[in-house]
Design a protein around this motif. Sequence first.
Motif, PDB file in Angstrom:
ATOM      1  N   TYR A   6      -1.730  -6.335 -10.968  1.00 19.23           N
ATOM      2  CA  TYR A   6      -1.308  -6.533  -9.582  1.00 19.23           C
ATOM      3  C   TYR A   6      -0.049  -5.729  -9.250  1.00 19.23           C
ATOM      4  O   TYR A   6       0.258  -5.517  -8.076  1.00 19.23           O
ATOM      5  N   LYS A  55      -3.326  -0.617  -6.812  1.00 18.87           N
ATOM      6  CA  LYS A  55      -3.367  -0.942  -5.393  1.00 18.87           C
ATOM      7  C   LYS A  55      -4.536  -1.888  -5.100  1.00 18.87           C
ATOM      8  O   LYS A  55      -5.575  -1.834  -5.740  1.00 18.87           O
ATOM      9  N   GLY A  56      -4.339  -2.738  -4.107  1.00 19.54           N
ATOM     10  CA  GLY A  56      -5.401  -3.642  -3.679  1.00 19.54           C
ATOM     11  C   GLY A  56      -5.415  -4.972  -4.399  1.00 19.54           C
ATOM     12  O   GLY A  56      -6.225  -5.844  -4.062  1.00 19.54           O
ATOM     13  N   HIS A  92      -3.159  -8.451  -5.691  1.00 20.01           N
ATOM     14  CA  HIS A  92      -2.005  -9.202  -5.194  1.00 20.01           C
ATOM     15  C   HIS A  92      -1.629 -10.324  -6.152  1.00 20.01           C
ATOM     16  O   HIS A  92      -2.492 -11.082  -6.602  1.00 20.01           O
ATOM     17  N   SER A 150      -2.587 -12.728  -1.678  1.00 16.54           N
ATOM     18  CA  SER A 150      -2.549 -12.300  -0.284  1.00 16.54           C
ATOM     19  C   SER A 150      -1.558 -11.161  -0.115  1.00 16.54           C
ATOM     20  O   SER A 150      -0.440 -11.218  -0.642  1.00 16.54           O
ATOM     21  N   ALA A 151      -1.963 -10.132   0.641  1.00 13.75           N
ATOM     22  CA  ALA A 151      -1.067  -9.010   0.906  1.00 13.75           C
ATOM     23  C   ALA A 151       0.146  -9.451   1.723  1.00 13.75           C
ATOM     24  O   ALA A 151       1.253  -8.942   1.547  1.00 13.75           O
ATOM     25  N   ASP A 209       2.561 -11.326  -0.531  1.00 11.13           N
ATOM     26  CA  ASP A 209       3.145 -10.356  -1.456  1.00 11.13           C
ATOM     27  C   ASP A 209       4.288  -9.589  -0.803  1.00 11.13           C
ATOM     28  O   ASP A 209       5.254  -9.209  -1.466  1.00 11.13           O
TER      29      ASP A 209
END
Length: 208
Positions: free
Chosen positions: A130, A134-135, A137, A141-142, A145
């Motif tokens: 994480y 990338k992508g 979390h 949740s972005a 984060d």
Amino acid sequence: MQTAFYSFLPTGGAVRVAGHQLYHLRDRFSWRAYLPEGGATLLPESGVPVTSYSFKAGQPLRGAARVAAPLMLWKKAFAYRNLCRKIGSDASQDGAEALLAHSSLIIASPPLLCFPGPPSVYYCHEYPRYIYEKGLHKTGSAVTDLLIAPLLAWEKRVDRLAARAAAILATNSRYMADKLMQVYQRKAVVVPPGVDTDIFTPGREARG
């Protein structure tokens, strides 16, 4: 030789590897295991003496307290770093001449490796994806984060320092060794997990 063993892993394949390593090496050196509470149990039972550490900050949040989980991650991370400092000091005072450490729950590369202590072998099962991919979390949740972006930057710095501080970096496969080279810019020794030959034996018939 007096040797320290450190594990703070969740349930799964990694802790089984750690448990079998300690079990099969138990007669090779004089061991003491240093284990924070909350990690998965090491099996099979090795009979090695254990120093256990309370780690209340690592307990999962329940009920309404879960709303504050992203902010509480700071407290958990700093408490874990301080615990690692104490474990390293205790291992040195106990006369440990070497340390075998595995990946950990809170910060993948345990900060234990950064502090003064015996020369260390770090068996890295996997880097914290994480942080480096990338992508993915940490919180799932972005958005959340983003709230802990400074913590993630700090965790990445500590993770890299710890992985690079180990005298020897080891891992379970050539694939993971290549990944660790990309992430940590250092070569890892490949030590594949063993096979219990009391259970698994070569088949008599050839297979295509």
